[in-house]
Design a protein around this motif. Structure first.
Motif, PDB file in Angstrom:
ATOM      1  N   GLY A  66      18.539   4.339  40.961  1.00 30.94           N
ATOM      2  CA  GLY A  66      18.804   3.310  41.948  1.00 30.94           C
ATOM      3  C   GLY A  66      17.483   2.804  42.489  1.00 30.94           C
ATOM      4  N   THR A  67      17.361   1.505  42.652  1.00 27.93           N
ATOM      5  CA  THR A  67      16.119   0.898  43.132  1.00 27.93           C
ATOM      6  C   THR A  67      16.432  -0.133  44.201  1.00 27.93           C
ATOM      7  OG1 THR A  67      15.107   1.145  40.943  1.00 27.93           O
ATOM      8  CG2 THR A  67      14.025  -0.348  42.485  1.00 27.93           C
ATOM      9  N   LEU A  68      15.681  -0.074  45.277  1.00 25.80           N
ATOM     10  CA  LEU A  68      15.781  -1.070  46.330  1.00 25.80           C
ATOM     11  C   LEU A  68      14.491  -1.887  46.337  1.00 25.80           C
ATOM     12  CD1 LEU A  68      17.149  -2.261  48.923  1.00 25.80           C
ATOM     13  CD2 LEU A  68      15.871  -0.528  50.224  1.00 25.80           C
ATOM     14  N   ILE A  69      14.612  -3.189  46.108  1.00 26.19           N
ATOM     15  CA  ILE A  69      13.468  -4.088  46.272  1.00 26.19           C
ATOM     16  C   ILE A  69      13.555  -4.612  47.692  1.00 26.19           C
ATOM     17  CG2 ILE A  69      12.261  -6.117  45.402  1.00 26.19           C
ATOM     18  CD1 ILE A  69      12.544  -3.842  43.383  1.00 26.19           C
ATOM     19  N   TYR A  70      12.589  -4.237  48.504  1.00 24.16           N
ATOM     20  CA  TYR A  70      12.635  -4.544  49.933  1.00 24.16           C
ATOM     21  C   TYR A  70      11.344  -5.253  50.303  1.00 24.16           C
ATOM     22  CZ  TYR A  70      14.181  -3.714  54.780  1.00 24.16           C
ATOM     23  OH  TYR A  70      14.639  -3.865  56.067  1.00 24.16           O
ATOM     24  N   ILE A  83      21.021   3.699  53.392  1.00 26.08           N
ATOM     25  CA  ILE A  83      20.172   2.518  53.256  1.00 26.08           C
ATOM     26  C   ILE A  83      20.493   1.530  54.371  1.00 26.08           C
ATOM     27  CG2 ILE A  83      19.428   0.658  51.717  1.00 26.08           C
ATOM     28  CD1 ILE A  83      20.768   2.322  49.418  1.00 26.08           C
ATOM     29  N   PHE A  84      19.455   1.128  55.106  1.00 23.59           N
ATOM     30  CA  PHE A  84      19.600   0.128  56.161  1.00 23.59           C
ATOM     31  C   PHE A  84      18.863  -1.135  55.714  1.00 23.59           C
ATOM     32  CE2 PHE A  84      19.844   4.231  58.246  1.00 23.59           C
ATOM     33  CZ  PHE A  84      20.845   4.074  59.185  1.00 23.59           C
ATOM     34  N   THR A  85      19.526  -2.288  55.753  1.00 23.44           N
ATOM     35  CA  THR A  85      18.841  -3.521  55.391  1.00 23.44           C
ATOM     36  C   THR A  85      18.808  -4.473  56.571  1.00 23.44           C
ATOM     37  OG1 THR A  85      20.909  -4.327  54.400  1.00 23.44           O
ATOM     38  CG2 THR A  85      19.270  -3.396  52.922  1.00 23.44           C
ATOM     39  N   ASN A  86      17.601  -4.911  56.897  1.00 19.68           N
ATOM     40  CA  ASN A  86      17.370  -5.831  58.009  1.00 19.68           C
ATOM     41  C   ASN A  86      17.597  -7.261  57.526  1.00 19.68           C
ATOM     42  OD1 ASN A  86      15.510  -7.712  59.588  1.00 19.68           O
ATOM     43  ND2 ASN A  86      15.369  -5.866  60.826  1.00 19.68           N
ATOM     44  N   PRO A  87      18.345  -8.077  58.264  1.00 22.98           N
ATOM     45  CA  PRO A  87      18.660  -9.436  57.805  1.00 22.98           C
ATOM     46  C   PRO A  87      17.446 -10.281  57.456  1.00 22.98           C
ATOM     47  CG  PRO A  87      20.009  -8.869  59.692  1.00 22.98           C
ATOM     48  CD  PRO A  87      18.999  -7.766  59.543  1.00 22.98           C
ATOM     49  N   SER A  88      16.344 -10.097  58.190  1.00 22.47           N
ATOM     50  CA  SER A  88      15.182 -10.967  57.996  1.00 22.47           C
ATOM     51  C   SER A  88      14.339 -10.587  56.784  1.00 22.47           C
ATOM     52  CB  SER A  88      14.297 -10.943  59.245  1.00 22.47           C
ATOM     53  OG  SER A  88      13.740  -9.648  59.437  1.00 22.47           O
ATOM     54  N   VAL A  89      14.597  -9.420  56.203  1.00 21.69           N
ATOM     55  CA  VAL A  89      13.790  -8.943  55.071  1.00 21.69           C
ATOM     56  C   VAL A  89      14.522  -9.223  53.762  1.00 21.69           C
ATOM     57  CG1 VAL A  89      12.656  -6.969  54.005  1.00 21.69           C
ATOM     58  CG2 VAL A  89      12.790  -7.129  56.502  1.00 21.69           C
ATOM     59  N   PRO A  90      13.924  -9.997  52.843  1.00 21.09           N
ATOM     60  CA  PRO A  90      14.574 -10.229  51.553  1.00 21.09           C
ATOM     61  C   PRO A  90      14.690  -8.918  50.774  1.00 21.09           C
ATOM     62  CG  PRO A  90      12.325 -11.094  51.534  1.00 21.09           C
ATOM     63  CD  PRO A  90      12.628 -10.696  52.955  1.00 21.09           C
ATOM     64  N   ALA A  91      15.861  -8.678  50.201  1.00 23.94           N
ATOM     65  CA  ALA A  91      16.104  -7.393  49.542  1.00 23.94           C
ATOM     66  C   ALA A  91      17.061  -7.565  48.376  1.00 23.94           C
ATOM     67  CB  ALA A  91      16.658  -6.381  50.537  1.00 23.94           C
ATOM     68  N   SER A  92      16.984  -6.620  47.444  1.00 25.42           N
ATOM     69  CA  SER A  92      17.904  -6.553  46.314  1.00 25.42           C
ATOM     70  C   SER A  92      18.052  -5.090  45.937  1.00 25.42           C
ATOM     71  CB  SER A  92      17.359  -7.346  45.121  1.00 25.42           C
ATOM     72  OG  SER A  92      18.159  -7.137  43.967  1.00 25.42           O
ATOM     73  N   ILE A  93      19.251  -4.710  45.524  1.00 25.13           N
ATOM     74  CA  ILE A  93      19.476  -3.324  45.126  1.00 25.13           C
ATOM     75  C   ILE A  93      20.066  -3.293  43.724  1.00 25.13           C
ATOM     76  CG2 ILE A  93      21.791  -3.239  46.161  1.00 25.13           C
ATOM     77  CD1 ILE A  93      21.174  -0.308  46.905  1.00 25.13           C
ATOM     78  N   GLU A  94      19.563  -2.365  42.901  1.00 20.95           N
ATOM     79  CA  GLU A  94      20.088  -2.183  41.546  1.00 20.95           C
ATOM     80  C   GLU A  94      20.444  -0.715  41.362  1.00 20.95           C
ATOM     81  OE1 GLU A  94      19.024  -3.027  36.828  1.00 20.95           O
ATOM     82  OE2 GLU A  94      17.511  -3.357  38.382  1.00 20.95           O
ATOM     83  N   VAL A  95      21.675  -0.451  40.970  1.00 18.95           N
ATOM     84  CA  VAL A  95      22.156   0.909  40.784  1.00 18.95           C
ATOM     85  C   VAL A  95      22.694   1.042  39.364  1.00 18.95           C
ATOM     86  CG1 VAL A  95      23.801   2.662  41.560  1.00 18.95           C
ATOM     87  CG2 VAL A  95      22.737   1.130  43.225  1.00 18.95           C
ATOM     88  N   VAL A 134      15.090   3.547  54.017  1.00 13.86           N
ATOM     89  CA  VAL A 134      15.894   4.520  53.265  1.00 13.86           C
ATOM     90  C   VAL A 134      15.739   5.915  53.864  1.00 13.86           C
ATOM     91  CG1 VAL A 134      16.303   5.588  51.009  1.00 13.86           C
ATOM     92  CG2 VAL A 134      15.668   3.173  51.147  1.00 13.86           C
ATOM     93  N   VAL A 135      16.864   6.596  54.051  1.00 17.48           N
ATOM     94  CA  VAL A 135      16.861   7.966  54.574  1.00 17.48           C
ATOM     95  C   VAL A 135      17.490   8.875  53.522  1.00 17.48           C
ATOM     96  CG1 VAL A 135      17.593   9.509  56.420  1.00 17.48           C
ATOM     97  CG2 VAL A 135      17.140   7.087  56.923  1.00 17.48           C
ATOM     98  N   ALA A 136      16.701   9.805  52.987  1.00 14.50           N
ATOM     99  CA  ALA A 136      17.227  10.772  52.022  1.00 14.50           C
ATOM    100  C   ALA A 136      18.138  11.759  52.744  1.00 14.50           C
ATOM    101  CB  ALA A 136      16.082  11.507  51.331  1.00 14.50           C
ATOM    102  N   LEU A 137      19.207  12.187  52.060  1.00 15.06           N
ATOM    103  CA  LEU A 137      20.191  13.059  52.677  1.00 15.06           C
ATOM    104  C   LEU A 137      20.424  14.309  51.841  1.00 15.06           C
ATOM    105  CD1 LEU A 137      22.921  10.363  53.492  1.00 15.06           C
ATOM    106  CD2 LEU A 137      21.178  11.238  55.072  1.00 15.06           C
ATOM    107  N   ARG A 180      17.576   9.746  63.848  1.00 15.37           N
ATOM    108  CA  ARG A 180      17.321  11.180  64.019  1.00 15.37           C
ATOM    109  C   ARG A 180      16.911  11.840  62.702  1.00 15.37           C
ATOM    110  NH1 ARG A 180      19.945  16.019  63.612  1.00 15.37           N
ATOM    111  NH2 ARG A 180      21.778  15.037  62.668  1.00 15.37           N
ATOM    112  N   LEU A 181      17.633  11.542  61.640  1.00 13.51           N
ATOM    113  CA  LEU A 181      17.323  12.150  60.346  1.00 13.51           C
ATOM    114  C   LEU A 181      15.979  11.664  59.821  1.00 13.51           C
ATOM    115  CD1 LEU A 181      20.846  11.931  58.693  1.00 13.51           C
ATOM    116  CD2 LEU A 181      19.680  14.001  59.465  1.00 13.51           C
ATOM    117  N   GLN A 182      15.674  10.384  60.053  1.00 12.18           N
ATOM    118  CA  GLN A 182      14.404   9.857  59.583  1.00 12.18           C
ATOM    119  C   GLN A 182      13.229  10.457  60.353  1.00 12.18           C
ATOM    120  OE1 GLN A 182      13.443   5.510  59.927  1.00 12.18           O
ATOM    121  NE2 GLN A 182      13.464   5.643  57.695  1.00 12.18           N
ATOM    122  N   GLN A 183      13.393  10.617  61.651  1.00 15.14           N
ATOM    123  CA  GLN A 183      12.318  11.217  62.445  1.00 15.14           C
ATOM    124  C   GLN A 183      12.084  12.664  62.038  1.00 15.14           C
ATOM    125  OE1 GLN A 183      12.787  10.691  66.647  1.00 15.14           O
ATOM    126  NE2 GLN A 183      12.607   8.471  66.539  1.00 15.14           N
TER     127      GLN A 183
END
Length: 312
Positions: A66-70, A83-95, A134-137, A180-183
């Protein structure tokens, strides 16, 4: 000529994935929320900005990736992850996992407006593009977060009259869990804030909510905050902007406008009372200020956002 990156609307999103466009979007409804599950072997979304927020919980097994172009980053997605995507940031995801299980919720600004405090916003990648998206779980964390998505879906499909209030509460939990998980994973990132930033947001939050038209906000400018924090206003602005990506003045303005919308939507105070409570000496100044940031006058906003019988 540089090619302009498109912005996808919620209506365009539903049309792209082949779902019926919700009636509320076609009739100009304000808040919108949706959560759904998807299981596909290969998926690549277009590279664009959006006029909505999206949180995706993903897990995969077997061969594939899986790849996120952010923006200008290419991020390999761990399995599982949030995965959190901010509206102002151009992004694409491929799985391309052999077995991928994803569930995602999306919502617009109007749905969550005024319920997420500024300091929480600037710690979350959903609102602050400077925070890693991205936050790994662990599997245990994935299962626990999956319960949140399931509960939101159950509520979405129910006829409980206050279901959207419950959804907003769960959504807040999900946003906090991401922070919390990211911190916990990245203690040296921008999510761990400078003491001065904490004190600034603490002072800002202490002023809200406004609970009486008889008491006016006192801290309205960066200079007011700097004086109480015993620092030069330029230093305060520099530290806050380094953390949040926004100036101190913009953050204060956003918080005042958010509170104004809450008061217009949920109280029967007249415009003059709201203006005074937010620190404006004259209603005409408040009208001009509100329209500058909200693109409509306070009266227009109230008429389109509440059914209260009010004295305008």
């Amino acid at each position: 000529m540089e090619k302009k990156i498109p912005t996808e609307s919620l209506i365009q999103y539903y049309e792209r994935i082949g779902y019926e466009v919700p009636r509320s979007l076609l009739t100009g409804g304000n808040g919108h929320f949706s959560v759904r599950k998807a299981t596909v072997p290969i998926r690549k979304s277009p590279f664009n900005r959006r006029d909505y927020f999206k949180i995706c919980l993903s897990s995969g097994s077997g061969k594939g990736h899986g790849t996120l172009i952010y923006n200008d980053q290419e991020i390999n997605l761990p399995r599982p992850c949030l995965i959190f995507t901010n509206p102002s940031v151009p992004a694409s995801i491929e799985v391309t996992y052999c077995n991928v299980n994803r569930v995602a919720c999306l919502f617009n600004k109007e749905f969550i407006e005024s319920i997420i405090p500024p300091d929480v916003q600037y710690a979350s990648p959903l609102f602050n593009p400077q925070v890693y998206p991205v936050v790994a779980l662990t599997e245990e964390e994935r299962e626990r977060l999956h319960v949140y998505f399931n509960e939101m879906q159950v509520l979405q499909e129910s006829d409980y009259p206050f279901k959207w209030d419950m959804v907003r509460n769960i959504l807040q939990l999900l946003i906090h869990e991401g922070i919390r998980l990211q911190q916990k994973q990245f203690l040296q990132t921008a999510a761990v804030r400078d003491r001065l930033v904490n004190e600034f947001f603490s002072l800002l939050n202490q002023q809200f909510p406004v609970d009486s038209p008889e008491h006016s906000l006192k801290l309205l400018t960066p200079a007011h905050f700097a004086d109480l924090l015993h620092v030069h206003v330029n230093h305060l602005n520099s530290v806050v902007k380094k953390y949040s990506g926004k100036t101190t003045r913009v953050i204060i303005h956003e918080r005042i406008v958010a509170e104004a919308k809450t008061l217009l939507r949920n109280t029967n105070w007249n415009i003059a009372e709201i203006a005074y409570s937010l620190g404006f000496e004259y209603p005409s100044h408040f009208n001009k200020y509100f329209k500058q940031f909200a693109s409509v006058t306070p009266v227009e906003f109230r008429l389109s956002n509440t059914a209260l019988a009010v004295h305008l």
